[in-house]
Design an enzyme around this catalytic site. Sequence first.
Site, PDB file in Angstrom:
ATOM      1  CB  SER A 193      -0.957  -0.052   1.192  1.00 55.24           C
ATOM      2  OG  SER A 193      -1.998   0.886   1.052  1.00 55.24           O
ATOM      3  CD  GLU A 315      -5.151  -4.628  -3.610  1.00 51.71           C
ATOM      4  OE1 GLU A 315      -5.230  -4.248  -2.426  1.00 51.71           O
ATOM      5  OE2 GLU A 315      -4.087  -4.952  -4.167  1.00 51.71           O
ATOM      6  CG  HIS A 408      -5.677  -2.666   0.553  1.00 49.59           C
ATOM      7  ND1 HIS A 408      -4.745  -2.582  -0.458  1.00 49.59           N
ATOM      8  CD2 HIS A 408      -5.270  -1.796   1.510  1.00 49.59           C
ATOM      9  CE1 HIS A 408      -3.828  -1.689  -0.131  1.00 49.59           C
ATOM     10  NE2 HIS A 408      -4.111  -1.206   1.055  1.00 49.59           N
TER      11      HIS A 408
END
Length: 490
Positions: A193, A315, A408
Site C-alpha cells: 500500500s 482490493e 486489500h
Amino acid sequence: MTPRTTVCTTEQGAVRGTLSDSADGGVASFLGIPYAAPPFGPRRFLAPCPPEPWQGVRDATAYGPTAPHAPYAPPFDALIPEDVIPGDDCLNLNIWTPAPGPGARLPVMVWLHGGAFSNGSGSVSAYEGSAFARDGVVCVTLNYRLGSDGFLHLPGVPDNRGLLDQVAALRWIRANISSFGGDPDQVTVFGESAGAMSIGVLLATGQARGLFRRAILQSGACHHFLRPSSAALITDRLATKLGVEAAPEAFAAVPLADLLPAQAELRAEVSARPDPALWGEAVLNLMPFEPVTAGLSLPGPDCGVDLLIGSNREEYRLFLVPTGLLDAVSESGLRAATTAYGLDPDQALPTYRATHPAATPGELLSAVATDWFYRIPAIRLAESVPGSHLYEFAWRSPRFAGHLGACHALELPFVFNRLHDPSYAPMLGTRPPRALADAMHAAWVSFAKTGDPGWPAYGTTTRTTMVFTEDPAPEDDPHGQERLLWDGVR
C-alpha cells in the site's frame, strides 16, 4: 530464564539484541535502533539528521517509539494491526538475522509498512521478521514520519520528509547491515500500500538509486502522488481547522493531542465531501497525505532494479464491505464513480458486467476501483521495466460472510508467513491455508536471493501473472478484457 543476548556494532555504537532458542532457528533480533535523530524540536519538518553516537552497549531488546499518528477509524481499527509506542526517537528500525556478526553476507529485505501515509509502524507483531531470518534472509522493518510531519506540503521545508526518512534508513542499512550478517549489495526493499507507493516514487525519482538491488511492490506502484497545487489545498484546509497559519512553525506549535485528531478528521472529510475544488486530486485517492511532486514518469528499462509487482483481486472490498457501503452503492453512484476514474460507463460497465455475472453495483464499483487504484498501476510498472514479475493474490477470506474476498492487505500474513498471529485473525478467519503461506513466502525469499520468484517474467506478449490461490499457478493475461479498457486512461 534470562533471554540470551548478542552484541553487534554499528557506526554509532554497539547494540545488544536477543537470541532466540535454537529450536526457533537461532534468530537474533535487534529492535528500536535509531537510524536518524529524533525529528522534533529544531529538527521538526526538516530532512532527517544522522543519529547521535552512544557510549557502551545500547539495549536493542524492545521496540522503539513509533511515529506519531492517530488511530484508525472504526471499523478499520479492529481489522488492521496497529500500535502506538510514545517517544521522540521514532526514526528507528528493527533487524532479524540468523547470523549476527560480520562475514555472512546474506540477502537483506527491508520492509516499508502501509497505512495511507498516516498510520502504521514497523513494530507491529504482524511484521515480525523471524520467518525470513529462518530462511536465510536478514529482515529489517522501520518507522518513517507520517501525516503532516511526513507529507504535508509546507513552505520553506523539504517535501516528502517521510520518503527522506526511508532513504536515510536505507543509507544506514547500507553502512551497517554487514555487522548483522547482511550483504549491502543484496538489498530488496518491499512494501505494501503506502509502502509500495513509496517505493514507486523512489524508483521514478531515483532518490534511492544504488541503495537497493530489488524491489517488491504489493498493492501500490508509481501512480499515487499529489501535485503541489492539490497539496496546497490540503495544507490550507488543515491550517484552517487548527486556526493557524499554513507555515511550519505554526504547525510545530500545535500540540500533537490537537494535531493528530485534526489529521484524522481531514481524512474523513475527504471521503465525505469528495469535491475537487476542496481537495484537488485527493478526491480520487481519498488520501490527503501523499508524496508531493509535479509528476512521475515510469522508471523504464534502465532503472537497474529487479521488480516483483502485484495486487489483490478484490482490493477495494476492504473499504466497502466492513463499512456497509458495498450494499449502499446505487447504479447512478457506480456510473459517476466510473466516470471519475476516467472510463466511459456506457463502454466499460458492460465489460465488467460480463466478467462479473450477477454482480451488484457495489461489487462492480469494487472491481473498477481495484483496477484504478492497484491492478493497472502494477501492470504499467511491469510493462515499463522488462524482466519484471507480476502476481495477483486471489485467495478469498471467509470473513463478513465471504464478502470481504481477496481484499486489500489480505496477503500480508501469507508474505510474512505469520498466519498464527492473532492480529491477522479479524481478516483471515480461522482456517487460512498454510500451504499458500509457505508458497508465497518462499517466492518472496527466492526473489530476494536470486531475482527469480519462480515463474516467468511479465511481457506484453504473454502477460504471465502468478495467481496465488490455494493452488497457485501462473496465468496469461488474467482479466485481459478489463485491462484493455484502461489503455490510454490509466
